[in-house]
Design an enzyme around this catalytic site. Structure first.
Site, PDB file in Angstrom:
ATOM      1  N   GLY A  30      58.085  -2.335  29.931  1.00  0.00           N
ATOM      2  CA  GLY A  30      56.824  -1.956  29.300  1.00  0.00           C
ATOM      3  C   GLY A  30      55.890  -1.275  30.270  1.00  0.00           C
ATOM      4  N   ASN A  71      54.992   1.909  30.645  1.00  0.00           N
ATOM      5  CA  ASN A  71      54.417   3.220  30.351  1.00  0.00           C
ATOM      6  C   ASN A  71      52.948   3.184  29.958  1.00  0.00           C
ATOM      7  OD1 ASN A  71      55.591   2.087  27.767  1.00  0.00           O
ATOM      8  ND2 ASN A  71      54.428   3.811  26.940  1.00  0.00           N
ATOM      9  N   GLY A 100      49.084   0.433  29.348  1.00  0.00           N
ATOM     10  CA  GLY A 100      48.423  -0.851  29.541  1.00  0.00           C
ATOM     11  C   GLY A 100      48.595  -1.398  30.938  1.00  0.00           C
ATOM     12  N   ILE A 101      48.731  -2.725  31.014  1.00  0.00           N
ATOM     13  CA  ILE A 101      48.863  -3.344  32.326  1.00  0.00           C
ATOM     14  C   ILE A 101      50.212  -3.042  32.969  1.00  0.00           C
ATOM     15  CG2 ILE A 101      47.178  -5.165  31.881  1.00  0.00           C
ATOM     16  CD1 ILE A 101      49.506  -7.089  31.401  1.00  0.00           C
ATOM     17  N   SER A 128      51.444 -16.260  28.733  1.00  0.00           N
ATOM     18  CA  SER A 128      50.065 -16.189  28.262  1.00  0.00           C
ATOM     19  C   SER A 128      49.517 -17.601  28.188  1.00  0.00           C
ATOM     20  CB  SER A 128      49.999 -15.545  26.879  1.00  0.00           C
ATOM     21  OG  SER A 128      48.708 -15.711  26.307  1.00  0.00           O
ATOM     22  N   TYR A 176      53.648 -15.729  18.349  1.00  0.00           N
ATOM     23  CA  TYR A 176      53.384 -15.210  19.695  1.00  0.00           C
ATOM     24  C   TYR A 176      53.308 -16.351  20.708  1.00  0.00           C
ATOM     25  CZ  TYR A 176      51.033 -12.737  23.500  1.00  0.00           C
ATOM     26  OH  TYR A 176      50.698 -12.204  24.721  1.00  0.00           O
TER      27      TYR A 176
END
Length: 308
Positions: A33, A35, A37-38, A162, A188
């Site tokens: 992931g 590409n 955001g964080i 999270s 989630y």
């Protein structure tokens, strides 16, 4: 647990900052992931300190654009794109094989990608999407690369979880995974609990006698597109407590690069902003549950994507 109870108070003093990242010349890093955001900010800061960075994304155009932007911003030309769609176990295999074919070491693996959906949905193999993308895909990807990581030690594995993992309540975890009646927040949160449990069992099974340090992190409530796509019912305080992508990568980069991880022998620990070791939930500390999640995930992968 109410929305207010799980809001993490952001510390005023940062335990770790970008200027504490050591020189990473000779280090190879893979970020899922990567590409936007964080994930993007993580890749950029690793590249800024001279790491050879692989930006993984399911969208070729966006991934390649991110690579070129990082090269431009940092001057580091050792930044590459690999296609990875965590909704497809076939894609996970292909991405791992593509990296291994390069015959490079792997010093830093950051399992950053994540998803939350408004409606119950399935991956390509028919796995509940949050669990499939956030946990199962990363579980398989890590295991496919594990021998390379061990051969490259000292090395780091960082699994993004999270604080939402603390929202998980009750039992019957495995039944809940496939229950369409579970809401977005519940799906989630359970996937994020799985991230912490995976880190615990990974260390116990394979890393104890190595110099591979695997830890999980809560990066913070990040002000990115994923935050606006989340479907938690949250008060205004939730959003005003969010932090920038710049601050949101600090804890990840601490676990991925700080000499303290090795010096203090941090293994299977849980960190929150900004690089502070914190206590995970009671469920997350259940070693028997970690073992059961591992076995459940292995069985699920073998059933959904059997290999010859």
């Amino acid at each position: 647990m109410s929305d207010l109870e799980w809001i993490v108070k952001v510390p005023e003093v940062k335990h770790f900052t970008f200027d504490k990242i050591p020189d990473l010349t000779g280090k190879v890093a893979v970020v899922t992931g990567g590409n936007n955001g964080i994930g993007y900010t993580t890749c950029r800061e690793l590249a800024r300190q001279n790491a050879h960075v692989f930006v993984l994304s399911r969208t070729v155009e966006k991934g390649q654009a991110a690579v070129e932007k990082i090269k431009s911003e940092t001057g580091n030309q050792n930044v590459e794109f690999l296609k990875l769609d965590l909704k497809s176990l076939k894609s996970v295999h292909e991405c791992a094989e593509s990296f291994l074919a390069r015959n490079l070491p792997l010093h830093i693996l950051i399992n950053n990608a994540g998803v939350t959906t408004s409606k119950f949905s399935l991956t390509e193999e028919g796995i509940q999407e949050e669990f499939g993308v956030n946990h199962v895909g990363h579980f398989l990807f890590t295991n496919l690369l594990l021998e390379k990581i061990k051969a490259s030690q000292p090395a780091r594995i960082v699994n993004l979880s999270s604080h939402a993992h603390k929202l998980v309540e009750g039992e019957n975890f495995f039944e809940k995974l496939n229950d369409p009646a579970q809401g977005p927040g519940a799906r989630y949160s359970l996937s994020k609990l799985a991230n912490v449990l995976f880190t615990t069992e990974l260390n116990k099974r394979y890393l104890k006698e190595t110099k591979v340090y695997a830890n999980s992190v809560h990066p913070g409530v990040i002000n990115t597109n994923m935050l606006t796509r989340n479907h938690f019912s949250a008060p205004d305080m939730f959003f005003t407590n969010s932090i920038s992508p710049e601050d949101g990568v600090i804890t990840t980069l601490y676990c991925a690069t700080s000499p303290e991880i090795e010096q203090k022998n941090y293994r299977a620990k849980y960190f929150e902003p900004f690089g502070n070791e914190c206590e995970s939930s009671t469920y997350a500390q259940d070693e028997d549950l970690a073992k059961r999640f591992w076995e459940y995930t292995e069985k699920l992968i073998n059933e959904k994507f059997p290999q010859k």
